[in-house]
Design a protein around this motif. Sequence first.
Motif, PDB file in Angstrom:
ATOM      1  N   VAL A 103       0.836  -1.205   0.000  1.00  0.00           N
ATOM      2  CA  VAL A 103       0.000   0.000   0.000  1.00  0.00           C
ATOM      3  C   VAL A 103       0.872   1.256   0.000  1.00  0.00           C
ATOM      4  N   PHE A 104       1.803   1.300   0.939  1.00  0.00           N
ATOM      5  CA  PHE A 104       2.579   2.521   1.083  1.00  0.00           C
ATOM      6  C   PHE A 104       3.573   2.685  -0.058  1.00  0.00           C
ATOM      7  N   THR A 105       4.020   1.575  -0.618  1.00  0.00           N
ATOM      8  CA  THR A 105       4.917   1.673  -1.769  1.00  0.00           C
ATOM      9  C   THR A 105       4.189   2.236  -2.986  1.00  0.00           C
ATOM     10  N   ILE A 106       3.048   1.654  -3.306  1.00  0.00           N
ATOM     11  CA  ILE A 106       2.303   2.139  -4.475  1.00  0.00           C
ATOM     12  C   ILE A 106       1.984   3.624  -4.318  1.00  0.00           C
ATOM     13  N   GLN A 107       1.479   3.974  -3.142  1.00  0.00           N
ATOM     14  CA  GLN A 107       1.055   5.357  -2.952  1.00  0.00           C
ATOM     15  C   GLN A 107       2.247   6.311  -2.936  1.00  0.00           C
ATOM     16  N   ASP A 108       3.337   5.862  -2.357  1.00  0.00           N
ATOM     17  CA  ASP A 108       4.511   6.734  -2.339  1.00  0.00           C
ATOM     18  C   ASP A 108       5.053   6.944  -3.747  1.00  0.00           C
ATOM     19  N   ILE A 109       4.976   5.903  -4.569  1.00  0.00           N
ATOM     20  CA  ILE A 109       5.396   6.042  -5.964  1.00  0.00           C
ATOM     21  C   ILE A 109       4.519   7.093  -6.651  1.00  0.00           C
ATOM     22  N   MET A 110       3.212   6.999  -6.437  1.00  0.00           N
ATOM     23  CA  MET A 110       2.302   7.993  -7.017  1.00  0.00           C
ATOM     24  C   MET A 110       2.662   9.398  -6.543  1.00  0.00           C
ATOM     25  N   MET A 111       2.907   9.514  -5.242  1.00  0.00           N
ATOM     26  CA  MET A 111       3.194  10.830  -4.669  1.00  0.00           C
ATOM     27  C   MET A 111       4.492  11.405  -5.208  1.00  0.00           C
ATOM     28  N   GLY A 144      -6.810  -1.821  -0.825  1.00  0.00           N
ATOM     29  CA  GLY A 144      -6.936  -3.242  -1.117  1.00  0.00           C
ATOM     30  C   GLY A 144      -8.321  -3.586  -1.646  1.00  0.00           C
ATOM     31  N   LYS A 145      -8.373  -4.529  -2.583  1.00  0.00           N
ATOM     32  CA  LYS A 145      -9.671  -4.843  -3.158  1.00  0.00           C
ATOM     33  C   LYS A 145     -10.553  -5.587  -2.158  1.00  0.00           C
ATOM     34  N   ASP A 146      -9.958  -6.052  -1.063  1.00  0.00           N
ATOM     35  CA  ASP A 146     -10.771  -6.749  -0.065  1.00  0.00           C
ATOM     36  C   ASP A 146     -11.685  -5.797   0.698  1.00  0.00           C
ATOM     37  N   ILE A 147     -11.423  -4.489   0.618  1.00  0.00           N
ATOM     38  CA  ILE A 147     -12.320  -3.586   1.338  1.00  0.00           C
ATOM     39  C   ILE A 147     -13.117  -2.683   0.398  1.00  0.00           C
ATOM     40  N   ILE A 148     -13.333  -3.164  -0.815  1.00  0.00           N
ATOM     41  CA  ILE A 148     -14.115  -2.369  -1.765  1.00  0.00           C
ATOM     42  C   ILE A 148     -15.516  -2.072  -1.228  1.00  0.00           C
ATOM     43  N   PHE A 149     -16.145  -3.049  -0.570  1.00  0.00           N
ATOM     44  CA  PHE A 149     -17.496  -2.808  -0.038  1.00  0.00           C
ATOM     45  C   PHE A 149     -17.437  -2.107   1.317  1.00  0.00           C
ATOM     46  N   PHE A 150     -16.609  -2.657   2.199  1.00  0.00           N
ATOM     47  CA  PHE A 150     -16.485  -2.087   3.540  1.00  0.00           C
ATOM     48  C   PHE A 150     -16.242  -0.578   3.482  1.00  0.00           C
ATOM     49  N   TRP A 151     -15.287  -0.220   2.628  1.00  0.00           N
ATOM     50  CA  TRP A 151     -14.761   1.141   2.730  1.00  0.00           C
ATOM     51  C   TRP A 151     -15.022   1.988   1.482  1.00  0.00           C
ATOM     52  N   VAL A 152     -14.574   1.495   0.322  1.00  0.00           N
ATOM     53  CA  VAL A 152     -14.671   2.308  -0.891  1.00  0.00           C
ATOM     54  C   VAL A 152     -16.120   2.701  -1.164  1.00  0.00           C
ATOM     55  N   SER A 153     -17.004   1.713  -1.116  1.00  0.00           N
ATOM     56  CA  SER A 153     -18.415   1.988  -1.393  1.00  0.00           C
ATOM     57  C   SER A 153     -18.992   2.975  -0.391  1.00  0.00           C
ATOM     58  N   ARG A 154     -18.657   2.789   0.872  1.00  0.00           N
ATOM     59  CA  ARG A 154     -19.202   3.675   1.909  1.00  0.00           C
ATOM     60  C   ARG A 154     -18.655   5.086   1.769  1.00  0.00           C
ATOM     61  N   MET A 155     -17.381   5.207   1.410  1.00  0.00           N
ATOM     62  CA  MET A 155     -16.827   6.548   1.216  1.00  0.00           C
ATOM     63  C   MET A 155     -17.522   7.258   0.065  1.00  0.00           C
ATOM     64  N   ILE A 156     -17.780   6.502  -1.004  1.00  0.00           N
ATOM     65  CA  ILE A 156     -18.436   7.126  -2.147  1.00  0.00           C
ATOM     66  C   ILE A 156     -19.849   7.566  -1.757  1.00  0.00           C
ATOM     67  N   MET A 157     -20.576   6.675  -1.091  1.00  0.00           N
ATOM     68  CA  MET A 157     -21.952   7.012  -0.697  1.00  0.00           C
ATOM     69  C   MET A 157     -21.983   8.208   0.250  1.00  0.00           C
ATOM     70  N   PHE A 189     -13.267  10.907  -4.366  1.00  0.00           N
ATOM     71  CA  PHE A 189     -12.046  10.704  -5.159  1.00  0.00           C
ATOM     72  C   PHE A 189     -12.476  10.419  -6.574  1.00  0.00           C
ATOM     73  N   LYS A 190     -11.579  10.785  -7.510  1.00  0.00           N
ATOM     74  CA  LYS A 190     -11.952  10.678  -8.921  1.00  0.00           C
ATOM     75  C   LYS A 190     -11.637   9.310  -9.493  1.00  0.00           C
ATOM     76  N   LYS A 191     -10.728   8.621  -8.828  1.00  0.00           N
ATOM     77  CA  LYS A 191     -10.299   7.342  -9.382  1.00  0.00           C
ATOM     78  C   LYS A 191     -10.122   6.333  -8.255  1.00  0.00           C
ATOM     79  N   VAL A 192     -10.409   5.085  -8.558  1.00  0.00           N
ATOM     80  CA  VAL A 192     -10.201   4.016  -7.575  1.00  0.00           C
ATOM     81  C   VAL A 192      -9.219   3.004  -8.156  1.00  0.00           C
ATOM     82  N   TYR A 193      -8.123   2.801  -7.460  1.00  0.00           N
ATOM     83  CA  TYR A 193      -7.113   1.834  -7.875  1.00  0.00           C
ATOM     84  C   TYR A 193      -7.052   0.781  -6.781  1.00  0.00           C
ATOM     85  N   LEU A 194      -7.376  -0.444  -7.119  1.00  0.00           N
ATOM     86  CA  LEU A 194      -7.408  -1.493  -6.095  1.00  0.00           C
ATOM     87  C   LEU A 194      -6.292  -2.512  -6.334  1.00  0.00           C
TER      88      LEU A 194
END
Length: 737
Positions: free
Chosen positions: A81-89, A504-517, A528-533
């Motif tokens: 998680v932190f590697t991918i995001q740090d690369i983006m940053m 992580g794609k394991d929390i797409i419902f727990f978290w991603v969906s709830r944040m969007i709603m 957020f404009k984009k979701v990368y799982l």
Amino acid sequence: MSDNSEQKETTQNPNIPEIFLKPYSPSEHESKIYAEWESSGFFNPDVCIEKGLTKPDAEAFAIVMPPPNANGNLHAGHGLVFTIQDIMMRYNRMRGKRALWLPGADHAGFETQVVYEKKLEKEGRSRFSMDPKDLYNEIMNFTMSSKSFMENQIRQLGASCDWSRSLFTLDDSVIKIVYDTFKRLETDELLYRGARIVNWCSKHQTSLSNLETSHVERQDKFYYFKYGPFTIGTARPETKFGDKYVVMHPDDARYAEYSHGQKIELEWINGPITATVIKDEAGDPEMGSGAMTITPWHSGIDFEIARRHNLDYEQIIDWRGKLLPIAGEFTGMSIKDAREKIVEKLKEKGLLVKIDEAYTHSVPCCYKCDREIEPQIREQWFIKTKLLAKKALKAADAEEVVFTTDRDERVFRDWMDKIEDWNISRQIVWGIPIPAKICTVCNHGMVDIKNIITECSQCSGAVIQDPDTFDTWFSSGQWPLATTGYPDSDDFKNYYPTSIMETGKDIIFFWVSRMIMLGIYCTGKVPFKKVYLHGMVRDKHGKKMSKSKGNVISPGEIQEKYGTDALRMGLMVNNAPGTDMNLDPDKVNAYKKFANKIWNISRFVLESVSDYTGDEVIIASEADSSDIAIISRLNEISLEITDHMEKDRFDLAAEKIYHYVWHEFADKIIEESKPLIAGNDAHVRKLRQQTLLTGLLTSLKLLHPFMPFVTETIWQNLPKNVLGKEREMLMVTKWPI
RNA sequence: GCGCGGUUAGCUCAGCUGGUAGAGCAUCACAUUGACAUUGUGGGGGUCACAGGUUCAAGUCCUGUAUCGCGCACCA
């Protein structure tokens, strides 16, 4: 002079910084480099603007860090998680954007409480014999120490997040937003407190959302009993004491002679009862005999039938999983022990028709303790999610939020389409208290975020504070709001909606969906404009890491052995987005070698340019064509890598830069350069020095998002004449394009 | 039950909009006091699960089969 290597260092390479005279040793440099980054303030985009590194009107690039659960060490998944995001940053910062990465930590309600309960169990204690306040304080202390430990681990991974904006999910500002949203949901009539079927865990003594249950396929006995003139089937005889309704499909010809509401006297487990015939579409003629009895208190589908026909509900099983007095002689027995005994009794009474031994079905279990979930009726707070989901789907239609893979978007849409009301009450102490009062007389619940209600609005009875806490995902669902300072901070104006949600794609419902709603609900805009799982990190053979299997790879150990940059590369190269990835220490070791290779490339180039003046050499003739080719190839590589970065294909970008640096720059260009540098054509020599330097500096820049430590260490040790007009910190140089 | 993904070198995996297969590890040979303690050069090893189809051309697109795995789900 017996030690000639000493001699070599001091006599042959007087201009090489001493640091390059031994192999790259990650542990010697990493923490120092991180401290320099952090104290520079450049993780904070405001500082970058102040120092003139970023234009004030530059495009924003913001990521909300998925706040790690503050209840233990970081695992390999966090490393990813932190590697991918740090690369983006780092990439976007180098592209000149206002790059903001908002860090935080999650109290992780139920998750943390379960971790803490295990700790208590080991000490021979139990949460149920503790004062809730004491328990809360103990967990708070535990969480705070885990949190600061974890934040250091995040630093060790090189995360360039803005610590000055760090937030904890139990901070007052977070709670205020959560309470306001709770109140607003009530005002908009999207909230209700009601007695509904919930997933009850008899061990953890709390209700759970559907997502917190896992379905386990099991083979059980399926029993057929005589129920008056009917034969009914069930897998759970222990729930059948109170069954006084028999349900069948209205069109089922076999039961045409019985009419809806008809009373039938019959003999049942503990004596004669009066059963009522209910005709309902839920009766499946294909299933068993087509007739069934219902247990509205302990089954979702039965509950719905009972609601439709206004039937009675009766609790059979208590909150601990023991039979209540309605069970007569079986009272107090655990349901597990009671089952066979009840069947035995029914058999003696001649009511057992047959037993199907090979009945497979899937049963919902607590995702933490694997114990079978007992559906129970309980007064809980529910959010009506249908409308929120509809708006979320509309936003997806309008591409206000896009998923990096169609697959993920489909998964998201499917779930949104058939979403059920969301139970946000939890019977645990570790969480945000639900700001509500409950009437001790009529059980009416009242939202009370200002804590001013003293009597029941319906019956004027005395009220108590709702003892429950929020589902942690209800507050986490508002995390992008909290971290950006919703509703009126500058950050909210400048960075919301954020650029990308990487998790992580394991929390797409727990978290991603709830944040969007909840994001759309509160602000009218997606969070957020984009979701990368990304997928899960597994061991080298693709097995899930678990303590019991003993195959857990902790990022800390890997970092210590191979260095952080090597770990980051090992996690990135050849790992396509969204797929599960296997972490093989041998692969990480390969990138440790690569870090050293970069180190030695730098050393060689520095040796070759020890008399470099910094004056630009003009390409003079066709004889310079190989230098032209090198520079043009460098531009081509930069463009290709940039293209991969823009498409979020960091796996491909990482592999490409690796290949270029090792197998083109080192193996070919450097080898070709040796005779040119050593030769006596001054023009050729100087031009090649310039070319090698350009190649080195460009490579370091391209590598930096992936391997920030070794590249920054090299950069900061480059002599002034080599660095020229370049900035002194690689992290804030411009991306080469 | 509904849905999704994988099947490519001995192992673990890449391969974007179709143009005669790549990485790491492992393996073999040779070279090397070398900028490189972590090096270089070269090699072996794949009918890209199977069967059809589209195409001048298919790991790459379509259909089906087998097999492994995953997600969702209130079937008595």
